[in-house]
Motif scaffolding. Structure first.
Motif, short mmCIF file in Angstrom:
data_model
loop_
_atom_site.label_atom_id
_atom_site.label_comp_id
_atom_site.label_asym_id
_atom_site.label_seq_id
_atom_site.Cartn_x
_atom_site.Cartn_y
_atom_site.Cartn_z
N ILE A 159 6.47 54.14 -71.17
CA ILE A 159 6.80 55.51 -71.55
C ILE A 159 7.15 56.39 -70.35
CG2 ILE A 159 4.40 56.31 -71.53
CD1 ILE A 159 6.86 57.34 -74.22
N ASP A 160 6.52 56.16 -69.22
CA ASP A 160 6.78 57.00 -68.05
C ASP A 160 8.18 56.79 -67.49
OD1 ASP A 160 4.29 58.20 -68.18
OD2 ASP A 160 3.36 56.74 -66.85
N ALA A 161 8.80 55.67 -67.80
CA ALA A 161 10.15 55.38 -67.30
C ALA A 161 11.24 56.00 -68.18
CB ALA A 161 10.36 53.87 -67.21
N SER A 167 13.58 58.62 -69.67
CA SER A 167 14.15 59.90 -69.28
C SER A 167 15.52 60.05 -69.92
CB SER A 167 14.28 59.94 -67.75
OG SER A 167 15.25 60.86 -67.34
N ARG A 187 12.75 64.61 -75.06
CA ARG A 187 12.24 63.24 -75.07
C ARG A 187 11.39 62.96 -76.32
NH1 ARG A 187 8.59 59.99 -70.64
NH2 ARG A 187 6.93 61.25 -71.51
#
Length: 75
Positions: A28-30, A32, A54
């Motif tokens: 999820i952090d990747a 964008s 997002r």
């Protein structure tokens, strides 16, 4: 800076496909919208015509997943 032309027939589907791949590879952090736009070869603002943020992209991914599941259950 050279702007690349948009060649996708369906940007929304391309962004969703790339988002799925990004989630699988980087989590999820990747994820964008700007990075998805870069990979699709469109301006960083182009995804906003399909996804406000997002969160709305993630909502669309969830809906897509549930539709796939329903299709599989029905089959």
């Amino acid at each position: 800076m050279t702007h690349r032309p948009f060649h996708h027939g369906n940007l929304r589907a391309v962004l969703l496909d790339q988002a799925e791949q990004t989630l699988r590879e980087g989590g999820i952090d990747a994820l964008s919208l700007r990075e998805l736009a870069r990979k699709a070869g469109v301006s960083h603002g182009a995804p906003r015509s399909h996804f406000v943020d997002r969160r709305s992209l993630l909502d669309a991914l969830a809906e897509r997943g549930f539709n796939r599941l329903a299709d599989e259950v029905e089959a």
